[in-house]
Write a protein that holds these residues in place. Structure first.
Motif, PDB file in Angstrom:
ATOM      1  N   ALA A  97       0.856  -1.185   0.000  1.00  0.00           N
ATOM      2  CA  ALA A  97       0.000   0.000   0.000  1.00  0.00           C
ATOM      3  C   ALA A  97       0.891   1.234   0.000  1.00  0.00           C
ATOM      4  N   GLY A  98       0.533   2.204  -0.803  1.00  0.00           N
ATOM      5  CA  GLY A  98       1.360   3.398  -0.880  1.00  0.00           C
ATOM      6  C   GLY A  98       0.635   4.554  -1.527  1.00  0.00           C
ATOM      7  N   THR A  99       1.315   5.677  -1.587  1.00  0.00           N
ATOM      8  CA  THR A  99       0.745   6.896  -2.145  1.00  0.00           C
ATOM      9  C   THR A  99       1.657   7.459  -3.232  1.00  0.00           C
ATOM     10  N   VAL A 100       1.044   8.188  -4.138  1.00  0.00           N
ATOM     11  CA  VAL A 100       1.768   8.915  -5.179  1.00  0.00           C
ATOM     12  C   VAL A 100       1.194  10.321  -5.234  1.00  0.00           C
ATOM     13  N   ASP A 101       2.072  11.330  -5.155  1.00  0.00           N
ATOM     14  CA  ASP A 101       1.642  12.722  -5.215  1.00  0.00           C
ATOM     15  C   ASP A 101       1.768  13.241  -6.638  1.00  0.00           C
TER      16      ASP A 101
END
Length: 216
Positions: A97-101
């Motif tokens: 699970a992760g985020t990308v800006d």
């Protein structure tokens, strides 16, 4: 005079082992019920880390306008060419699970990219297209579901400085998350949010018409 030693029969060994297991379980229950004994045999955690050192400072001129949350299930399998999986081979099932800006770099804005009329009631801004940042995995929500290793791989973990290394699946998870971000509307959403932010800011300064375009 000779002395004969009788061997313990098999059923007696089984009974003895069963009794030993019961004693161990009973002792564990007693330790759990007695707080004092639990404190004696409990473990403590000590953080002996040194202070964090500032390595460098970077000026940031970008506006982070949108952030996407992603999740991917990585199934990574490594097989030996001439050996069965039970002997040599690994398979890891990992949830990443992760985020990308998504951001717009306002530092690339030049004088020719901003046009203001004489009455200072109308402004036109030309910005670079939104870009994606690097995927950032969330360690609190990323975990290995299962790990299967062959005999030789398990023996190798014994002598390894970093057994059960998950860096390979973590890199693969970050790669898939980055690809998913490219296929999403994340950059389009970032440009929409940047436009809204600039229009609200300039209108609060007295501009009645604010036009924002994007291009190279």
């Amino acid at each position: 005079m000779t002395t004969s030693i009788k061997r313990m029969p098999g059923w007696a060994k089984v009974v003895s082992a069963f009794v030993l297991v019961l004693v161990v379980l009973f002792a564990g229950v007693r330790l759990a019920l007695l707080p004092g004994l639990h404190d004696v045999f409990g473990t403590e955690t000590h953080d002996r880390s040194g202070p964090a050192l500032l390595k460098s400072i970077q000026d940031i001129s970008r506006y982070d306008a949108a952030s996407g949350n992603f999740q991917v299930v990585v199934d990574l399998e490594k097989d030996a060419k001439y050996l069965p999986d039970a002997i040599r081979g690994t398979r890891t099932l990992y949830v990443g699970a992760g985020t990308v800006d998504a951001y717009v770099d306002l530092g690339k804005l030049g004088e020719k990219d901003v046009t203001v009329d004489k009455d200072r009631t109308s402004a036109t801004l030309r910005l670079p297209h939104a870009a994606l940042g690097k995927p950032a995995l969330d360690p609190d929500h990323s975990y290995a579901v299962s790990k299967q290793r062959g005999l030789l791989d398990r023996l190798g973990d014994v002598f390894s400085d970093n057994p059960n290394d998950e860096r390979a699946v973590q890199r693969l998870a970050a790669k898939h998350i980055g690809e998913a971000a490219k296929d999403s509307r994340l950059t389009a959403r970032a440009e929409e949010n940047t436009t809204g932010m600039l229009q609200g800011l300039l209108r609060s300064l007295g501009f009645e018409e604010v036009k924002v375009t994007y291009g190279a």
